[in-house]
Design a protein around this motif. Structure first.
Motif, PDB file in Angstrom:
ATOM      1  N   THR A 125       0.831  -1.203   0.000  1.00  0.00           N
ATOM      2  CA  THR A 125       0.000   0.000   0.000  1.00  0.00           C
ATOM      3  C   THR A 125       0.868   1.256   0.000  1.00  0.00           C
ATOM      4  O   THR A 125       0.619   2.209  -0.750  1.00  0.00           O
ATOM      5  N   ALA A 126       1.907   1.244   0.842  1.00  0.00           N
ATOM      6  CA  ALA A 126       2.792   2.412   0.928  1.00  0.00           C
ATOM      7  C   ALA A 126       3.489   2.659  -0.407  1.00  0.00           C
ATOM      8  O   ALA A 126       3.583   3.802  -0.876  1.00  0.00           O
ATOM      9  N   THR A 127       3.953   1.580  -1.018  1.00  0.00           N
ATOM     10  CA  THR A 127       4.653   1.718  -2.297  1.00  0.00           C
ATOM     11  C   THR A 127       3.713   2.264  -3.374  1.00  0.00           C
ATOM     12  O   THR A 127       4.081   3.167  -4.147  1.00  0.00           O
ATOM     13  N   GLN A 128       2.494   1.732  -3.399  1.00  0.00           N
ATOM     14  CA  GLN A 128       1.540   2.193  -4.416  1.00  0.00           C
ATOM     15  C   GLN A 128       1.062   3.618  -4.141  1.00  0.00           C
ATOM     16  O   GLN A 128       0.787   4.377  -5.063  1.00  0.00           O
ATOM     17  N   ALA A 129       0.964   3.970  -2.853  1.00  0.00           N
ATOM     18  CA  ALA A 129       0.561   5.338  -2.498  1.00  0.00           C
ATOM     19  C   ALA A 129       1.622   6.324  -2.985  1.00  0.00           C
ATOM     20  O   ALA A 129       1.303   7.396  -3.518  1.00  0.00           O
ATOM     21  N   LYS A 130       2.884   5.937  -2.799  1.00  0.00           N
ATOM     22  CA  LYS A 130       3.964   6.818  -3.259  1.00  0.00           C
ATOM     23  C   LYS A 130       3.928   6.961  -4.787  1.00  0.00           C
ATOM     24  O   LYS A 130       4.069   8.066  -5.326  1.00  0.00           O
ATOM     25  N   SER A 131       3.720   5.843  -5.450  1.00  0.00           N
ATOM     26  CA  SER A 131       3.648   5.868  -6.912  1.00  0.00           C
ATOM     27  C   SER A 131       2.480   6.743  -7.383  1.00  0.00           C
ATOM     28  O   SER A 131       2.608   7.535  -8.320  1.00  0.00           O
ATOM     29  N   PHE A 132       1.336   6.579  -6.686  1.00  0.00           N
ATOM     30  CA  PHE A 132       0.176   7.401  -7.004  1.00  0.00           C
ATOM     31  C   PHE A 132       0.507   8.884  -6.799  1.00  0.00           C
ATOM     32  O   PHE A 132       0.180   9.739  -7.633  1.00  0.00           O
ATOM     33  N   GLY A 133       1.160   9.175  -5.679  1.00  0.00           N
ATOM     34  CA  GLY A 133       1.539  10.553  -5.384  1.00  0.00           C
ATOM     35  C   GLY A 133       2.447  11.131  -6.458  1.00  0.00           C
ATOM     36  O   GLY A 133       2.305  12.294  -6.868  1.00  0.00           O
ATOM     37  N   ASP A 134       3.378  10.324  -6.920  1.00  0.00           N
ATOM     38  CA  ASP A 134       4.294  10.775  -7.977  1.00  0.00           C
ATOM     39  C   ASP A 134       3.534  11.103  -9.264  1.00  0.00           C
ATOM     40  O   ASP A 134       3.816  12.100  -9.942  1.00  0.00           O
ATOM     41  N   GLN A 135       2.566  10.230  -9.585  1.00  0.00           N
ATOM     42  CA  GLN A 135       1.747  10.484 -10.787  1.00  0.00           C
ATOM     43  C   GLN A 135       0.965  11.787 -10.640  1.00  0.00           C
ATOM     44  O   GLN A 135       0.862  12.586 -11.575  1.00  0.00           O
ATOM     45  N   PHE A 136       0.412  11.964  -9.448  1.00  0.00           N
ATOM     46  CA  PHE A 136      -0.399  13.155  -9.190  1.00  0.00           C
ATOM     47  C   PHE A 136       0.446  14.425  -9.319  1.00  0.00           C
ATOM     48  O   PHE A 136       0.057  15.397  -9.979  1.00  0.00           O
ATOM     49  N   LYS A 137       1.616  14.392  -8.707  1.00  0.00           N
ATOM     50  CA  LYS A 137       2.498  15.571  -8.753  1.00  0.00           C
ATOM     51  C   LYS A 137       2.935  15.861 -10.192  1.00  0.00           C
ATOM     52  O   LYS A 137       2.952  17.011 -10.631  1.00  0.00           O
ATOM     53  N   ALA A 138       3.251  14.785 -10.902  1.00  0.00           N
ATOM     54  CA  ALA A 138       3.695  14.970 -12.291  1.00  0.00           C
ATOM     55  C   ALA A 138       2.572  15.583 -13.131  1.00  0.00           C
ATOM     56  O   ALA A 138       2.818  16.457 -13.978  1.00  0.00           O
ATOM     57  N   TYR A 139       1.363  15.129 -12.881  1.00  0.00           N
ATOM     58  CA  TYR A 139       0.232  15.657 -13.659  1.00  0.00           C
ATOM     59  C   TYR A 139       0.024  17.140 -13.339  1.00  0.00           C
ATOM     60  O   TYR A 139      -0.222  17.959 -14.237  1.00  0.00           O
ATOM     61  N   LEU A 140       0.105  17.472 -12.050  1.00  0.00           N
ATOM     62  CA  LEU A 140      -0.114  18.865 -11.683  1.00  0.00           C
ATOM     63  C   LEU A 140       1.002  19.779 -12.206  1.00  0.00           C
ATOM     64  O   LEU A 140       0.800  20.965 -12.425  1.00  0.00           O
ATOM     65  N   GLN A 141       2.161  19.196 -12.383  1.00  0.00           N
ATOM     66  CA  GLN A 141       3.250  19.996 -12.965  1.00  0.00           C
ATOM     67  C   GLN A 141       3.211  19.949 -14.478  1.00  0.00           C
ATOM     68  O   GLN A 141       4.048  20.566 -15.150  1.00  0.00           O
ATOM     69  N   LYS A 142       2.261  19.161 -14.983  1.00  0.00           N
ATOM     70  CA  LYS A 142       2.135  18.997 -16.441  1.00  0.00           C
ATOM     71  C   LYS A 142       3.423  18.460 -17.050  1.00  0.00           C
ATOM     72  O   LYS A 142       3.798  18.805 -18.159  1.00  0.00           O
ATOM     73  N   ALA A 143       4.099  17.626 -16.284  1.00  0.00           N
ATOM     74  CA  ALA A 143       5.366  17.122 -16.791  1.00  0.00           C
ATOM     75  C   ALA A 143       5.187  15.957 -17.734  1.00  0.00           C
ATOM     76  O   ALA A 143       6.076  15.611 -18.485  1.00  0.00           O
ATOM     77  N   GLU A 144       4.021  15.313 -17.638  1.00  0.00           N
ATOM     78  CA  GLU A 144       3.883  14.090 -18.410  1.00  0.00           C
ATOM     79  C   GLU A 144       2.705  14.130 -19.375  1.00  0.00           C
ATOM     80  O   GLU A 144       2.248  13.109 -19.836  1.00  0.00           O
ATOM     81  N   THR A 145       2.216  15.321 -19.636  1.00  0.00           N
ATOM     82  CA  THR A 145       0.931  15.397 -20.313  1.00  0.00           C
ATOM     83  C   THR A 145       0.926  14.866 -21.741  1.00  0.00           C
ATOM     84  O   THR A 145       0.075  14.080 -22.111  1.00  0.00           O
ATOM     85  N   ARG A 146       1.855  15.295 -22.542  1.00  0.00           N
ATOM     86  CA  ARG A 146       1.758  14.954 -23.963  1.00  0.00           C
ATOM     87  C   ARG A 146       2.571  13.717 -24.292  1.00  0.00           C
ATOM     88  O   ARG A 146       3.752  13.627 -24.002  1.00  0.00           O
ATOM     89  N   LYS A 147       1.906  12.768 -24.883  1.00  0.00           N
ATOM     90  CA  LYS A 147       2.622  11.604 -25.366  1.00  0.00           C
ATOM     91  C   LYS A 147       3.215  11.956 -26.718  1.00  0.00           C
ATOM     92  O   LYS A 147       2.511  12.430 -27.603  1.00  0.00           O
ATOM     93  N   THR A 148       4.500  11.746 -26.866  1.00  0.00           N
ATOM     94  CA  THR A 148       5.118  12.058 -28.152  1.00  0.00           C
ATOM     95  C   THR A 148       4.990  10.870 -29.073  1.00  0.00           C
ATOM     96  O   THR A 148       5.395   9.764 -28.734  1.00  0.00           O
ATOM     97  N   GLU A 149       4.408  11.105 -30.239  1.00  0.00           N
ATOM     98  CA  GLU A 149       4.255  10.035 -31.215  1.00  0.00           C
ATOM     99  C   GLU A 149       5.409  10.112 -32.195  1.00  0.00           C
ATOM    100  O   GLU A 149       5.925  11.195 -32.495  1.00  0.00           O
TER     101      GLU A 149
END
Lengths: 342, 191
Positions: B158-182
């Motif tokens: 649970t702790a590991t997945q919570a951290k992973s979830f948190g990382d995804q959330f932070k990345a999204y809010l920073q818009k660091a991962e938004t666009r997939k490059t094709e």
């Protein structure tokens, strides 16, 4: 050299990540073994499994494989040992290599509609072959005399969060890998599943065929609290072409944490020529089973005591030969089972 | 010798990181919590609220789902699947449900996952793993000595997945991962 080691470590990490990202092959299963002591010193109670008296005996090694790729999936479940062979599947008496409990493929056309074809655990009844999914180790009369598996093709539809429907065509015989060629898939089966409130589910089941007969079945369970669960199974079976031949019965299941009770009433119909687990025509039996479920990781220890009381002599007293006529109305047994699930 | 030292260092570092990841704190109620405060320089509160809402509405519904939002907060609930054996031969042991809350201000926000409840899975008659009960057990509840080692693994997962979830959330809010490059289209006429 250090670069090589670092590179290998990085590659290994990447491989693990890649593997995780794929649809994994699931492997699960169980092993079970038991000791049973019948207080009349014989194999008295004739329901399925836990059959050996005064012996540490084998249940089965059960191995299940499952894999999903996109909308398609398969399940293959193999079992080895008395419970998984001669006591529950066709041809399992040593006449061939028959070990299959489940072997089917499913295609989910949508989240709410799927079709499945193959050899599947039956949708009828409360108890199942795998000891992992049953609270009691010994089984009920209703379980023993109902179908174990049905081969065929079925469609599952989820109509809402609370209602689901299954209809299917199944092979002419229960518990058979193949149909009689002249009969084919002449069993029709249907199930309505209901989930009226949180923790309560109910299944209305029916299977009917021109040679296998007709069974109506209600299976329901209500998890009232995190520890307290109630279950009920009511069924009526009529042999093909004769509603007076068959059986009827009901079993109530109650468990609270680590202790559970099953109380079952089972009756053979008026003109039954078949003896259902020792119950002859127009006779009945009441069975009370008290089981414990002590869990330690994957291991469940099941101490169990069972009392069966018939409407007529259907059991044998200590010293009575198994070939002699029954001379006792009651039987009782103690069992201690070890079930490990992985 | 250098190789041995390198490998040992690698293993030690990995284990240390894992141990740090696999620990949830407890809040003032005594409930397990994964909690982070994050700076978001130059990003206005309204933008953060919008991005947080979008995240809950667009990521995998099985992981988290949107519940409600206000001018300063966003809430949702979700589920982590617990798969103890992380090899390719794995099957789910259960699921952990949780509640997610994010509070957002100008140039900073905080978020937390809490109210973790575990539901064990069991194999049904068809060989599928399904919830064995509808009642979840709070992760804070001691399972007793017999189930302690399994429970510890549920907590770690649970702790590991919570951290992973948190990382995804932070990345999204920073818009660091938004666009997939094709990959760019290949033009075979000009070369």
């Amino acid at each position: 050299m250090i670069k090589k080691v670092t590179m290998m470590a990085a590659m290994a990490a990447a491989t693990v990540s890649f593997a995780k990202a794929q649809d994994t092959l699931q492997i699960s299963g169980s092993v079970d073994t038991y000791f049973k002591y019948d207080f009349e010193k014989g194999a008295n109670i004739q329901t399925s499994f836990a059959s050996d008296h005064n012996s540490v005996s084998l249940g089965m090694l059960d191995l299940a494989l499952k894999k999903s790729t996109g909308k398609a999936s398969f399940v293959g479940e193999l079992s080895f040992g008395p419970r998984g062979q001669l006591q529950s599947i066709p041809g399992g008496d040593g006449s061939g290599s028959f070990h299959i409990q489940n072997l089917y493929t499913t295609y989910a056309f949508t989240d709410k509609f799927s079709m499945t074809a193959g050899y599947m655990g039956t949708f009828i009844g409360y108890e199942v072959i795998s000891p992992v999914a049953n609270y009691n180790y010994s089984t009920s009369y209703l379980f023993t005399n109902g179908p174990f598996q049905n081969a065929g093709i079925k469609a599952n539809a989820t109509l809402s969060d609370k209602i689901g429907v299954m209809v299917g065509l199944f092979n002419s015989e229960w518990n058979a890998y193949s149909a009689t060629p002249t009969l084919g898939l002449n069993n029709f089966g249907a199930q309505i599943s209901l989930a009226p409130i949180k923790g309560w589910n109910a299944y209305l089941n029916m299977i009917t065929g021109s040679t296998a007969g007709t069974e109506f079945d209600l299976t329901t369970a209500y998890q009232i609290t995190d520890k307290f669960k109630l279950g009920l199974n009511v069924a009526d079976y009529s042999a093909a072409g004769d509603s007076d031949e068959g059986f009827t019965g009901g079993a109530l299941y109650a468990s609270y944490g680590a202790i559970g009770v099953r109380a079952e009433s089972f009756k053979s119909k008026a003109v039954s020529s078949v003896v259902y687990s020792g119950v002859v025509a127009d006779e009945s039996v009441f069975a009370l089973t008290v089981s414990g479920n002590i869990k330690a990781g994957g291991l469940t220890v099941i101490p169990e005591i069972r009392f069966d009381n018939g409407s007529t002599n259907m059991f044998r007293k200590s010293g009575t030969l198994p070939t002699a006529a029954p001379d006792s109305k009651s039987a009782s047994q103690f069992a201690l089972a070890l079930v490990y699930a992985f | 010798m250098k190789i041995i030292v390198t490998v040992l260092l690698f293993v030690t570092c990995w284990n240390t990181t894992y141990a740090q990841d696999a620990a949830l704190a407890k809040d003032e109620r005594g409930k397990y919590i994964y909690y982070e405060v994050v700076e978001a320089k130059g990003v206005a509160r309204a933008t953060l609220v919008q991005r947080a809402s979008d995240f809950l509405k667009t990521v995998n519904k099985k992981l988290v789902s949107f519940e409600n939002a206000s001018d300063t907060a966003v809430a949702g609930k979700g589920t982590f699947m617990i798969v103890l054996n992380k090899s390719v031969l794995a099957h789910p042991s259960g699921a952990v449900h949780y509640r997610f809350t994010a509070e957002l201000r100008d140039e900073k926000y905080r978020f937390w996952l809490t109210d973790f409840g575990f539901i064990p899975f069991a194999r049904d008659r068809y060989g599928n793993f399904v919830p064995a009960t509808t009642f979840s057990t709070p992760l804070e509840k001691s399972p007793g000595k017999l189930g302690a080692s399994e429970w510890k693994k549920y907590l770690e997962s649970t702790a590991t997945q919570a951290k992973s979830f948190g990382d995804q959330f932070k990345a999204y809010l920073q818009k660091a991962e938004t666009r997939k490059t094709e990959p760019a289209a290949v033009n075979k006429t000009r070369w």
